[in-house]
Design an enzyme around this catalytic site. Structure first.
Site, PDB file in Angstrom:
ATOM      1  N   ASP A 372       0.864  -1.173   0.000  1.00 52.99           N
ATOM      2  CA  ASP A 372       0.000   0.000   0.000  1.00 52.99           C
ATOM      3  C   ASP A 372       0.899   1.220   0.000  1.00 52.99           C
ATOM      4  OD1 ASP A 372      -1.633   2.172   0.696  1.00 52.99           O
ATOM      5  OD2 ASP A 372      -1.931   1.497   2.762  1.00 52.99           O
ATOM      6  N   GLU A 390      -3.656   4.192  -2.691  1.00 46.79           N
ATOM      7  CA  GLU A 390      -4.029   3.793  -1.327  1.00 46.79           C
ATOM      8  C   GLU A 390      -5.534   3.899  -1.098  1.00 46.79           C
ATOM      9  OE1 GLU A 390      -2.748   6.154   2.148  1.00 46.79           O
ATOM     10  OE2 GLU A 390      -2.431   4.220   3.130  1.00 46.79           O
ATOM     11  N   GLU A 391      -6.114   4.999  -1.541  1.00 45.34           N
ATOM     12  CA  GLU A 391      -7.550   5.191  -1.325  1.00 45.34           C
ATOM     13  C   GLU A 391      -8.370   4.111  -2.040  1.00 45.34           C
ATOM     14  OE1 GLU A 391      -5.605   9.174  -0.704  1.00 45.34           O
ATOM     15  OE2 GLU A 391      -5.454   7.600  -2.189  1.00 45.34           O
TER      16      GLU A 391
END
Length: 515
Positions: A372, A390-391
């Site tokens: 991540d 990441e989101e």
């Protein structure tokens, strides 16, 4: 890299690195940077880098492409190249977990004895209103000012005094849960009843887009009461205080997927106390946000797509027939001074390396340790407007969002490893082109602790305002140590190979050739 003047080929990079290395490398400081205090910097929480779709790396300590071409060019490099299927995945690892148990640094929120007999139920315990633990909305120590009494259009002041905040929350959520369907306006009014300070300050226009006339409107309005009912189960599902994963304190937490769903339902209804402000002197200023308020406001197509993924998660976990019944573990690791390699003397090479310009980490890297590209405050802008690597990872695996509840900002020598989260959604694109495509049927097998065989490693790269800054040895050493903290292995048994990509090379301005 944007302009031609900033481009650095491998010879330029080598020259820059060489100019920063002293003649006596043996005496060079190799300790990781560990802050002397916990005072937060004034930098804004940044979103993570762009997705690795179209440029992913899979490796025993990295990933490569065009192996045949490289073999013909260099036998030394070619000897480490391999096919994707040659890389080791979790199902192939001989993990000797042993029996699930409590330790001083491993808190388990389910009843271990019941688990060993085939059941999952919450561990008995007590609430702790303490700076080392999550302050839960159902805590007897959580209070709110007495609310005004409304008689028609007239508000009557009730005077000084306090009431149980959970009592106010329960009243509002019980009213929602009793309905067959609830409008976005009713959800908004309920949330503001126990967050009165934010009336007129919080916007719900992004959430309101789900309630606009459409074939799916009825579905979402029927789902809001189910989420409210799930949130109300928190006191019966989480009976033991949840410790915070704090700065420079290696520790882990294991909890059930049902417990996570209750916590996230409360985040949806914005019930967590002391978590609505970002002031530098706030109690949780060094933690990410957890209540969903920012996701609900300032409508955009990005937020509409994000909410579709979130609602798909709640659609599954509120259904008795489909709600998941496993465990998830969150581990905070710290790299000690003794652990740091002497990088200037390191001659190790990649044992296996597979590089490709196609695919995604979560697809081609399925079963590996998936990186991540994190923000130091875990999750980046997942509950706001951020929508890159990441989101997206947190949206398709929403159980990752609960890490924001208890994970303090990562330091330079720290990482977070999450084992067992479930993927609930499919997607395409990133940023403004991101689209929620539909549900995902996760078919991963589980380990002996009931966790899905999916491991995600959160490591945050440095942000470089000036491109040249990254070539000094202090910055290079920091990035090496950060990656090593996550890659080194922490349990002394066989572990999966690593799926990564251009870590820190998007919004954080890292140089792919250097990284």
């Amino acid at each position: 890299m944007s302009g031609g003047n900033e481009r650095n080929d491998s010879h330029q990079i080598a020259a820059l690195l060489q100019s920063d290395i002293p003649e006596n490398n043996e005496n060079r400081e190799t300790k990781p940077k560990i802050p002397e205090n916990r005072k937060d910097s004034s930098e804004k929480t940044r979103s993570s880098e762009p997705s690795t779709s179209g440029n992913s790396h899979l490796e025993k300590a990295g990933k490569s492409s065009e192996c045949e071409l490289r073999r013909s060019q260099s036998s030394e490099v070619g000897s480490s190249c391999c096919q994707l299927e040659d890389l080791k995945k979790l199902p192939q690892c001989d993990l000797k977990l042993g029996k699930l148990s409590f330790t001083k640094s491993h808190i388990v929120l389910i009843d271990v004895k019941a688990f060993h007999c085939g059941g999952i139920r919450p561990q008995e315990g007590r609430d702790l209103w303490h700076h080392k633990y999550v302050k839960l909305p159902c805590s007897p120590s959580s209070w709110s000012p007495k609310p005004d009494i409304e008689v028609g259009p007239v508000k009557i002041k009730t005077g000084p005094g306090h009431v149980s905040r959970w009592r106010l929350i329960s009243k509002e959520l019980s009213a929602l849960a009793s309905k067959k369907a609830a409008t976005v306006e009713e959800v908004k009014e309920s949330i503001l009843q126990y967050n009165p300070f934010y009336k007129g300050k919080w916007s719900f226009d992004a959430l309101a887009m789900l309630g606009k006339p459409s074939p799916s409107k009825t579905h979402y309005e029927a789902l809001f009461p189910k989420i409210a009912a799930l949130a109300l189960k928190l006191p019966e599902q989480v009976k033991k205080a949840i410790p915070l994963l704090q700065h420079q304190e290696p520790a882990s937490i294991t909890l059930s997927q049902v417990q996570i769903s209750c916590l996230l339902a409360n985040a949806f209804y914005c019930t967590f106390p002391h978590r609505n402000t970002t002031r530098p002197d706030a109690e949780y200023h060094n933690y990410p946000s957890i209540n969903f308020t920012r996701l609900f406001g300032n409508q955009s197509e990005r937020k509409t797509q994000k909410l579709l993924a979130i609602m798909q998660y709640f659609n599954v976990v509120t259904d008795e027939k489909s709600k998941p019944q496993g465990l998830v573990t969150f581990e905070r690791h710290c790299l000690t001074y003794a652990d740091v390699p002497k990088w200037e003397k390191c001659n190790d090479t990649m044992q296996k390396l597979h590089v490709t310009s196609k695919g995604e980490i979560e697809v081609e890297g399925k079963g590996m340790l998936q990186v991540d590209f994190a923000a130091s405050r875990i999750g980046g802008g997942v509950l706001d407007s951020g929508l890159v690597q990441e989101e997206i990872l947190f949206l398709i695996n929403p159980e990752l969002i609960v890490s924001r509840l208890f994970t303090e900002k990562l330091d330079d020598n720290e990482c977070l490893i999450i084992t067992g989260t479930q993927q609930f959604s499919c997607y395409r694109g990133l940023s403004d082109s991101f689209k929620w495509v539909g549900p995902y049927d996760d078919d991963l097998e589980r380990d002996e602790w009931g966790r899905l065989k999916r491991q995600i490693l959160a490591i945050d790269a440095l942000y470089f305002r000036h491109h040249r800054d990254q070539y000094c040895m202090a910055k290079i050493r920091r990035e090496l140590n950060k990656a090593y903290c996550g890659f080194k292995g922490h349990h002394g048994h066989q572990e999966p190979d690593i799926a990564t990509g251009k870590w820190g090379c998007g919004a954080f301005n890292g140089d792919p050739e250097l990284k």
